[in-house]
Design a protein around this motif. Structure first.
Motif, short mmCIF file in Angstrom:
data_model
loop_
_atom_site.label_atom_id
_atom_site.label_comp_id
_atom_site.label_asym_id
_atom_site.label_seq_id
_atom_site.Cartn_x
_atom_site.Cartn_y
_atom_site.Cartn_z
N ASP A 3 0.88 -0.94 0.12
CA ASP A 3 -0.07 0.06 -0.15
C ASP A 3 0.86 1.26 0.16
N ALA A 4 2.23 1.17 0.30
CA ALA A 4 2.89 2.35 0.06
C ALA A 4 3.59 2.64 -1.04
N ILE A 5 3.21 1.87 -2.02
CA ILE A 5 4.03 2.01 -3.54
C ILE A 5 3.52 3.34 -3.95
N PRO A 6 2.07 3.60 -4.06
CA PRO A 6 1.71 4.79 -4.80
C PRO A 6 2.32 6.28 -4.04
N ALA A 7 2.55 6.20 -2.65
CA ALA A 7 3.10 7.24 -2.16
C ALA A 7 4.64 7.40 -2.47
N LEU A 8 5.05 6.17 -2.59
CA LEU A 8 6.64 6.32 -2.87
C LEU A 8 6.81 6.83 -4.28
N ARG A 9 5.88 6.32 -5.11
CA ARG A 9 6.01 6.71 -6.67
C ARG A 9 5.99 8.11 -6.72
N SER A 10 5.08 8.85 -5.90
CA SER A 10 5.05 10.28 -5.57
C SER A 10 6.30 10.96 -5.46
N VAL A 11 7.23 10.18 -4.63
CA VAL A 11 8.46 10.72 -4.26
C VAL A 11 9.42 10.58 -5.44
N VAL A 12 9.55 9.40 -6.05
CA VAL A 12 10.34 9.35 -7.07
C VAL A 12 9.84 10.41 -8.02
N ASP A 13 8.70 10.77 -8.50
CA ASP A 13 8.34 11.54 -9.59
C ASP A 13 8.67 12.86 -9.25
N THR A 14 8.68 13.16 -7.95
CA THR A 14 9.08 14.68 -7.75
C THR A 14 10.52 14.88 -7.88
N VAL A 15 11.36 13.78 -7.41
CA VAL A 15 12.78 13.70 -7.79
C VAL A 15 13.18 13.85 -9.29
N ALA A 43 11.39 -5.15 -4.05
CA ALA A 43 10.42 -5.14 -5.22
C ALA A 43 9.44 -4.12 -5.20
N ASN A 44 8.87 -3.54 -4.12
CA ASN A 44 7.98 -2.59 -3.90
C ASN A 44 8.82 -1.17 -4.50
N LEU A 45 9.90 -0.97 -3.97
CA LEU A 45 10.65 0.29 -4.52
C LEU A 45 10.77 0.39 -5.95
N ASP A 46 11.01 -1.06 -6.57
CA ASP A 46 11.06 -1.14 -8.02
C ASP A 46 9.95 -0.85 -8.66
N ALA A 47 8.81 -1.37 -8.07
CA ALA A 47 7.31 -1.09 -8.63
C ALA A 47 7.05 0.36 -8.61
N ALA A 48 7.63 1.07 -7.59
CA ALA A 48 7.58 2.65 -7.38
C ALA A 48 8.54 3.41 -8.42
#
Length: 651
Positions: free
Chosen positions: A91-103, A165-170
């Motif tokens: 469930d943390a993946i969407p929020a982690l993806r937001s962090v990645v996208d911002t960087v 794997a979750n970080l990779d998905a994000a």
């Protein structure tokens, strides 16, 4: 100080290697400047928040080619910590993806950092035991941990793979495993924490087994590089030392880069050496690391500046890791690239560490000299704020930190600012504070002064201001008159000297009783000054130690320095009276019992009061008058910066 000379000396030549592109495995990084993970507490329900994304994005926007973070994301429910991201949770993946996208918006790369806290946390919130290689507790936590079973080991290793794997998905560009502070990986390496007699304990090869298996578990689940963040020495009694690094590295395998750090959670006052502790020398250990491995090394010092880049490159590092300097000025690397002035970290540890580890100041990362740090989602970068809609002629009274910060930011927004200072120099209390252990505060004074000169503020020294001097033609008046010194004459008789006067050279006797009413670092400064003069010093405090409200990362070093020079501590006491003959009456705050001392001199480190008389008089005469900093109430340096900048942003 001549601003032009200061700026010339300050902007020394920097190796272009720092700004050239580089690679980690197949990952191309735009430059060699790395923003290393820093705990922020920007976590909600174990997921990163928009504030965390904005915080990391600001460092990418400011020129960091690689961002590593969020810091210390957890890999398994058996790890504890309410301020961590649960990277094992899908469930943390969407929020982690937001962090990645911002960087990624700023063309930087981002690598996520994974950990299991092991013995260096506590499970009182989760109501669970802490897992560790052996039943060996950390000095930073009071709990005796549970020795990990084979099932525990397999579960945690599986957690490393799932979290990766979750970080990779994000869409993270890679994953870093930390074997630094807050890490069960380092604990498995450590003779201090690992006393196992199975295949995971014993010699270096056996103690490295768990780390290597964790690296393999992550490598099997992602496409990007896998890094290892390694403490090169624990700095703890019984822990591994710098001399052990070659054998440790010989036993480790599978990582695509090595990031260097030092210490454990119990020694973070040295890991993040500030104004009270001498930083361990990492240059030679980093050189040893670089000679021993054939993958890129990210080098850092306990406090890394841009000026340290050449030494780290010469030692064999291929990347330079920054933390506190990029908190002090997120645009450090971009400004250094262009040869522009940037604000420097003053190593105070007041907000970056104490706010996070000490749960103080709102409980999230901040910075004394940069009010935007920790507020990136609320405050735009200074370079992005709009010019004032209606430029005004503004008079600033007082050239201390609050007045200087306001003046520079207001002038940058297009206001015509004149600053009048009663003394013959700028900086206010910084000039007095920046001595002894707080010598790095001189950087703040220099940077504040440089900013007012760079932005065209008119500075008038030796220009005291009364209410009658303030012409009605000013569009706005900002009062930054600071605070008055404590007056002890009304409370005590005898030979009583103010601590502020001692720091300015006032003479005292050879036998001194120093009464700590301030409860902060000025008491330490005064004690060290008196001891340096050869005085015998008894330090009396209502707390267990003098200066007890000093930031916890700094307090141990200060206490050690005072004790090393022979200071005597008398806790749980206050000075009720000093008689005309100099006899001091001490009262025990716990029992009420009294006792007396007959020192040659009593020195009192008291608390200041706001110098508000000018503001109050002007406030009766006009509507457009403001006050900031200590003129509102005497507080720490961060409030002066904050008050000054926030008023300038909205005026």
């Amino acid at each position: 100080m001549n601003a032009a000379i200061f700026k010339y000396n300050y902007l020394i030549a920097i190796s272009m290697d720092l700004f050239g592109s580089a690679t980690i495995g197949s990952l191309s990084v735009p430059n060699r400047g790395v923003f290393r993970p820093v705990r922020t507490r920007f976590v909600d329900d174990s997921r990163p928040t928009e504030a965390l994304a904005a915080h990391l994005g600001a460092r990418a926007a400011g020129g960091a080619g690689l961002v590593v973070g969020p810091a210390e994301m957890l890999v398994h429910p058996s790890a504890s910590g309410s301020a961590f991201v649960n990277a094992y949770d899908d469930d943390a993946i969407p929020a982690l993806r937001s962090v990645v996208d911002t960087v990624h918006e700023h063309d930087a790369k981002i690598i996520g950092q994974l950990t299991h806290t092991g013995a260096e946390s506590r499970g009182d919130w989760e109501m669970q035991p802490q897992l560790a290689p052996s039943a060996s507790p950390s000095d930073a936590a009071y709990e005796m941990p549970k020795t990990m079973t084979r099932d525990d080991i397999e579960a945690v290793l599986s957690g490393f793979g799932d979290a990766a794997a979750n970080l990779d998905a994000a869409s993270f560009d890679g994953v870093e495993l930390t074997a630094g502070p807050f890490s069960v990986l380092r604990q498995f390496l450590s003779p201090r924490y690992n006393a196992r007699d199975d295949e995971y304990g014993g010699d270096w090869v056996a103690r490295s087994r768990f780390v290597n298996e964790a690296i393999d578990a992550v490598d099997d689940r992602i496409d990007g590089p896998v890094g290892l963040h390694l403490s090169l020495a624990e700095l703890e009694y019984g822990g591994y030392e710098f001399d052990d690094v070659p054998q440790i590295l010989d036993a480790l395998s599978g990582f695509d880069y090595l990031s260097c750090t030092v210490g454990s959670h119990a020694t973070y006052n040295q890991t993040h050496a500030g104004v009270s502790a001498e930083a361990p020398n990492l240059i030679d250990p980093i050189a040893t690391v670089a000679d021993a491995i054939d993958v890129p090394v990210i080098g850092r010092l306990p406090f890394t500046t841009v000026d340290d880049a050449d030494a780290l490159f010469d030692a064999g590092a291929e990347f330079v890791g920054f933390t506190r300097q990029l908190l002090a000025d997120a645009e450090t690397l971009a400004k250094a690239t262009d040869g522009e002035h940037y604000n420097r970290c003053i190593q105070c540890n007041q907000k970056c560490l104490e706010a996070v580890y000490g749960h103080a100041h709102g409980g999230h990362v901040e910075c004394v000299v940069n009010p935007r740090t920790g507020r990136e989602s609320e405050l735009p970068a200074l370079g992005d704020i709009d010019d004032a809609a209606l430029p005004q002629e503004v008079l600033v009274v007082g050239g201390g930190p609050a007045g200087l910060r306001f003046a520079a930011v207001a002038a940058r927004r297009g206001h015509d600012v004149t600053l009048r200072e009663a003394s013959d120099s700028l900086g206010g209390q910084l000039g007095l504070a920046a001595q002894g252990p707080l010598a790095p505060f001189e950087r703040a004074a220099e940077d504040l002064e440089a900013a007012v000169h760079d932005t065209g503020v008119t500075v008038e020294l030796e220009s005291p201001v009364s209410a009658d001097d303030v012409d009605p033609s000013w569009d706005a008046v900002v009062v930054a008159t600071g605070a008055t010194r404590p007056d002890t004459s009304k409370r005590f008789e005898g030979n009583v000297v103010n601590a502020f006067d001692v720091l300015e050279g006032a003479e005292v006797g050879e036998d001194v009783l120093l009464f700590d009413e301030n409860r902060w670092v000025i008491t330490v400064q005064t004690g060290l000054e008196l001891l340096g003069r050869g005085a015998s010093v008894e330090m009396v405090s209502s707390d267990h130690y003098p200066a007890f409200r000093t930031e916890q990362p700094n307090l141990p070093g200060f206490v050690a320095a005072l004790q090393a020079q022979g200071a005597a501590f008398t806790g749980n006491r206050v000075v009720d009276a000093v008689d005309a003959d100099g006899t001091a009456i001490l009262r025990n705050t716990l029992t009420g019992d009294t006792e007396s001392r007959e020192p040659e001199t009593v020195v009192v480190a008291g608390r200041r009061q706001a110098d508000e008389s000018l503001y109050l008089e002007l406030d009766e005469r006009r509507d457009d008058v403001y006050r900031i900093g200590d003129a509102v109430s005497p507080r720490k340096l961060d409030r002066a910066y904050y008050d000054g900048e926030l008023l300038a942003r909205r005026l």
